[in-house]
Design an enzyme around this catalytic site. Structure first.
Site, PDB file in Angstrom:
ATOM      1  N   ASP A 160     -10.385   5.013  -3.189  1.00  0.00           N
ATOM      2  CA  ASP A 160      -8.989   5.347  -3.876  1.00  0.00           C
ATOM      3  C   ASP A 160      -9.599   6.132  -5.155  1.00  0.00           C
ATOM      4  O   ASP A 160     -10.742   6.022  -5.561  1.00  0.00           O
ATOM      5  CB  ASP A 160      -8.154   4.347  -4.181  1.00  0.00           C
ATOM      6  CG  ASP A 160      -8.511   3.385  -5.214  1.00  0.00           C
ATOM      7  OD1 ASP A 160      -9.754   3.176  -5.603  1.00  0.00           O
ATOM      8  OD2 ASP A 160      -7.547   3.162  -6.063  1.00  0.00           O
ATOM      9  N   TYR A 212      -7.192   6.541   2.887  1.00  0.00           N
ATOM     10  CA  TYR A 212      -7.070   5.535   2.215  1.00  0.00           C
ATOM     11  C   TYR A 212      -6.335   4.110   2.484  1.00  0.00           C
ATOM     12  O   TYR A 212      -6.860   3.084   2.737  1.00  0.00           O
ATOM     13  CB  TYR A 212      -6.616   5.990   0.649  1.00  0.00           C
ATOM     14  CG  TYR A 212      -6.292   4.624  -0.128  1.00  0.00           C
ATOM     15  CD1 TYR A 212      -7.243   3.754  -0.617  1.00  0.00           C
ATOM     16  CD2 TYR A 212      -4.951   4.158  -0.164  1.00  0.00           C
ATOM     17  CE1 TYR A 212      -6.876   2.634  -1.169  1.00  0.00           C
ATOM     18  CE2 TYR A 212      -4.791   2.897  -0.845  1.00  0.00           C
ATOM     19  CZ  TYR A 212      -5.750   2.416  -1.397  1.00  0.00           C
ATOM     20  OH  TYR A 212      -5.676   1.028  -1.695  1.00  0.00           O
ATOM     21  N   GLU A 243       0.725  -1.130  -0.119  1.00  0.00           N
ATOM     22  CA  GLU A 243       0.286  -0.024  -0.028  1.00  0.00           C
ATOM     23  C   GLU A 243       0.786   1.307   0.098  1.00  0.00           C
ATOM     24  O   GLU A 243       0.571   2.266  -0.680  1.00  0.00           O
ATOM     25  CB  GLU A 243      -0.855   0.016   1.192  1.00  0.00           C
ATOM     26  CG  GLU A 243      -2.326  -1.073   1.220  1.00  0.00           C
ATOM     27  CD  GLU A 243      -2.982  -0.849  -0.095  1.00  0.00           C
ATOM     28  OE1 GLU A 243      -2.987   0.080  -0.745  1.00  0.00           O
ATOM     29  OE2 GLU A 243      -3.559  -1.904  -0.580  1.00  0.00           O
TER      30      GLU A 243
END
Length: 322
Positions: A153, A135, A52
DNA sequence: CAGTCGTGGCA
DNA sequence: TTGCCAAGACT
């Protein structure tokens, strides 16, 4: 309108439409999902967290090899936290936005210090970690811990904007209306698969430029297609690059990553030429200087790197944090 | 909140 | 060729 009638915000789809989206998109995902290593069932929360961070503003294809090397070298937060942040910056390579590597290193240290070395599983805890925003916190909680978080996102925003709202592109910045819509669209079960599926649809089919509507599982009921695919409401602001401090900082970081010993300030400031003995290529700083980068800009950029912790002074030179 | 922060591939 | 843009965060 009689007040006993159930009213619904204009932008929130009817239950039948929501059901249609769920069925079509999850079915499409089952057949078309990419096999990414951070999606493997055995992937650790740490592996998902690393992905991520790397995927923030960086395409999947460039993240893949770096992620593999990273996980082999640092399979746990503790392993990363045990090394200097400069090692993280070097391993980050050319993924871009190197401060992400610094934040990932700091986050690893915080996980060791506050969570016994285990990646925390709640959105609130994750949000306390450096480099983890709205996010990323939702993504880790959803993908690594299967918590029912609403992930939003840029891909998901674009899919919602087109399929539901009928716009070519989402607003420049995330709005509360978008968050409400995303929450309203969340299924009761299989939230992890839903989050991943919509994201994947945006990445592979409902792309920003030249979307592949012919291959879209919801084209029959897409609000944007139904409206005749109108143009965007606004002109996306371009990302300036040539002549910016970012370009100069990037060139300096490239030199520092390759250097095995501290680099003289004069080299980073572009006043003397440095030739890489391995490749024979001159580093780009003197070139940037000849292209118009001022002494002032070079000095400011170097100061910025030092202030941001991306570099440190060592004697008469500069190096990655050690 | 608008600006800042890397990098490289593709239309 | 040049501009757009990619699983954002932070100030």
């Amino acid at each position: 309108m009689p007040n006993h009638m159930i009213t619904r915000a204009k932008s929130v789809p009817a239950p039948s439409q929501t059901r249609y989206l769920h069925e079509q998109i999850t079915s499409w995902f089952a057949d078309n999902a990419r096999e990414l290593p951070w999606r493997a069932p055995r992937c650790s929360p740490w592996g998902i967290m690393v992905s991520e961070f790397m995927l923030q503003q960086t395409p999947v294809v460039r993240v893949l090899p770096v992620w593999e090397q990273w996980m082999q070298r640092w399979p746990t937060p503790a392993a990363l936290a045990a090394e200097p942040s400069g090692e993280a910056l070097r391993a980050w390579g050319r993924l871009g936005y190197p401060r992400r590597a610094l934040r990932l290193h700091s986050a690893a240290a915080a996980i060791v210090g506050r969570h016994g070395g285990q990646v925390p599983g709640t959105r609130e805890e994750l949000l306390q970690l450096p480099g983890v925003g709205t996010y990323t916190a939702a993504a880790i909680a959803s993908f690594a811990f299967e918590r029912p978080e609403t992930v939003v996102d840029t891909n998901i925003r674009r899919v919602h904007a087109r399929a539901v709202t009928g716009h070519a592109l989402p607003a420049p910045s995330l709005t509360s209306a978008e968050m409400k819509l995303a929450a309203a669209l969340m299924p009761r079960q299989e939230t992890k698969a839903w989050n991943a599926a919509v994201m994947e649809l945006g990445a592979l089919v409902c792309t920003a430029r030249s979307p592949k509507c012919g291959a879209c599982p919801v084209r029959e009921r897409c609000a944007w297609v139904a409206a005749g695919q109108p143009e965007p409401h606004y002109v996306p602001k371009g990302q300036a690059w040539a002549g910016t401090d970012r370009q100069v900082r990037g060139a300096m970081m490239a030199v520092l990553r390759e250097a095995e010993t501290p680099v003289l300030r004069e080299v980073l400031l572009g006043t003397v030429d440095l030739v890489d003995h391995g490749t024979g290529h001159a580093v780009p700083l003197t070139k940037l200087r000849s292209l118009g980068a001022s002494d002032e800009q070079l000095a400011r950029s170097l100061d910025g790197l030092l202030a941001d912790g991306l570099a440190e002074t060592a004697g008469s030179g500069v190096r990655l944090p050690n």
